[in-house]
Structure formats: C-alpha cells, structure tokens
Design an enzyme around this catalytic site. Structure first.
Site, PDB file in Angstrom:
ATOM      1  N   ASP A 130       0.950  -1.099   0.479  1.00 15.17           N
ATOM      2  CA  ASP A 130       0.525   0.389  -0.380  1.00 15.17           C
ATOM      3  C   ASP A 130       0.339   0.820   0.209  1.00 15.17           C
ATOM      4  O   ASP A 130       1.557   1.875   1.225  1.00 15.17           O
ATOM      5  CB  ASP A 130      -0.900   0.083   1.319  1.00 15.17           C
ATOM      6  CG  ASP A 130      -2.102   1.589   0.872  1.00 15.17           C
ATOM      7  OD1 ASP A 130      -2.493   1.363  -0.164  1.00 15.17           O
ATOM      8  OD2 ASP A 130      -2.267   1.573   1.887  1.00 15.17           O
ATOM      9  N   GLU A 171      -1.465  -1.086  -4.276  1.00 14.51           N
ATOM     10  CA  GLU A 171      -1.823  -0.727  -5.582  1.00 14.51           C
ATOM     11  C   GLU A 171      -1.689   0.655  -6.117  1.00 14.51           C
ATOM     12  O   GLU A 171      -0.457   1.317  -6.564  1.00 14.51           O
ATOM     13  CB  GLU A 171      -2.860   0.408  -4.161  1.00 14.51           C
ATOM     14  CG  GLU A 171      -4.087   0.824  -4.134  1.00 14.51           C
ATOM     15  CD  GLU A 171      -5.016   1.071  -2.971  1.00 14.51           C
ATOM     16  OE1 GLU A 171      -5.889   0.989  -2.621  1.00 14.51           O
ATOM     17  OE2 GLU A 171      -4.487   1.992  -2.589  1.00 14.51           O
ATOM     18  N   ASP A 228      -2.622   0.871   6.949  1.00 16.73           N
ATOM     19  CA  ASP A 228      -1.502   0.673   6.171  1.00 16.73           C
ATOM     20  C   ASP A 228      -1.401  -1.043   5.098  1.00 16.73           C
ATOM     21  O   ASP A 228      -1.013  -0.928   4.823  1.00 16.73           O
ATOM     22  CB  ASP A 228      -1.377   1.787   5.733  1.00 16.73           C
ATOM     23  CG  ASP A 228      -0.840   3.172   5.872  1.00 16.73           C
ATOM     24  OD1 ASP A 228      -1.771   3.887   5.289  1.00 16.73           O
ATOM     25  OD2 ASP A 228      -1.503   3.793   7.304  1.00 16.73           O
TER      26      ASP A 228
END
Length: 190
Positions: free
Chosen positions: A7, A67, A140
């Site tokens: 992330d 991501e 996260d």
C-alpha cells in the site's frame, strides 16, 4: 509462492508477505515503513526504497502486488505518492519480482466481492480469510494484506488471469467496450 503486498505512500508504506500454496493463504509478516515528514523527499524515497529491498531480501517473494494510484483531491499528495510508488516499483523490478497493480475497486471486489465495500468490511474479510483473532493494524498494513490476497486470488481467477484473456480472439469484435455478460460470453466461446 510468496507475494509482497504494498500500500504505497510517502509517510507510511504498508507491506505484507503472504505465502500461497495449494490454494491456501498464510500470512508471513506485515507492517509499515515510516518516513519523517521533516526529511527532504529524496531522503524519504531512499528510505522507502531501502526498506522495500530489505523486505525482498529477507522474504524472497516472487510477486509484488501494489495498489494503483487513484484520484486525490490534493495534487501534491498524488505526486508524492506517485514518486514513492515509483521507487517501490524500481525495487521490485531490480530484484526480479513479477509486478501487478490493482485499483482500490479491484481490491474491494477481490476481497469482499462487492465494489462499494468500505474499509472496515475489507479489513473484516482479511481477518476472516486469514483466520486472525483481530483486524491487522495499522490500516496501511491491513490494506497491503488485502492487496496481496487479491493478487493470490487473481492468479487462479479467470477474471484477472491475463494468460487466459490473452488467448481470446478479438478479431470479430464490433465495439471497444463490453459488459460483464458480453465478456463472459466471449470467454466461453474461446
């Protein structure tokens, strides 16, 4: 196989390492790389790069799932996260990882089956899938786990399997956009 889930961010980079063997997902490690906002951006990027390389060297993943960037209200934020994502991708490529990006929508669908799932629903499904006692923290790191699980699922799921869709003939297509039903029909004809 081992998958590194990421992330991306500049202040906090969430990471996870999962092992995917015989359609079973085991969580090996997860956490965050933190950088101080007082540091110059180039120093923060170096810390992120070195942190990702350390994780890769420690766990030897074959895949990186990261991501994709999506719309930010603040242009400065999207630029800095893009820079962080760039050094993360560089670390993955430099170390020979197979890299795949996923949008937040793909992760939501991949984890919950519902594109409008909220963050809490995604986290609860991560907890359930991995049979954890608690939702992983911080957020996260939990997001990085969800991204890695999405990639593990995509490796055997026709919806994301690039190998299967690459073998589909598009010669007779008359339009550039397909509905899900039309795409499914195209897959069944191959």
């Amino acid at each position: 196989m081992r998958i590194l889930g990421i992330d991306p961010g500049t202040a906090i980079v969430g990471f996870s390492i999962i092992e995917y063997i015989d359609k079973k997902i085991n969580l090996i490690d997860y956490g965050c790389i933190y950088t101080a906002k007082e540091l110059p951006m180039e120093e923060r990027l170096l810390q992120i790069f070195n942190g990702i390389e350390d994780i890769i060297k420690k766990y030897s993943p074959e895949h990186m799932a990261i991501e994709e960037l999506f719309y930010f209200k603040n242009n400065k934020t999207v630029i800095s996260v893009g820079e962080a994502r760039g050094v993360i991708l560089l670390a993955g490529k430099k170390n020979g990882l197979s890299i795949q990006g996923y949008t937040p929508l793909q992760v939501k669908i991949g984890i919950t089956g519902y594109g409008k799932a909220d963050k809490k629903q995604v986290q609860l499904m991560v907890k359930t899938i991995l049979k954890m006692q608690e939702i992983p923290k911080p957020d996260d790191a939990a997001d990085a786990i969800a991204i890695a699980i999405t990639h593990a699922n995509s490796l055997t799921n026709l919806q994301y399997n690039l190998g299967s869709s690459a073998s589909i003939s598009t010669e007779n297509l008359t339009k550039t956009k397909l509905s899900a039903a039309e795409f499914r029909e195209l897959l069944l004809k191959k």
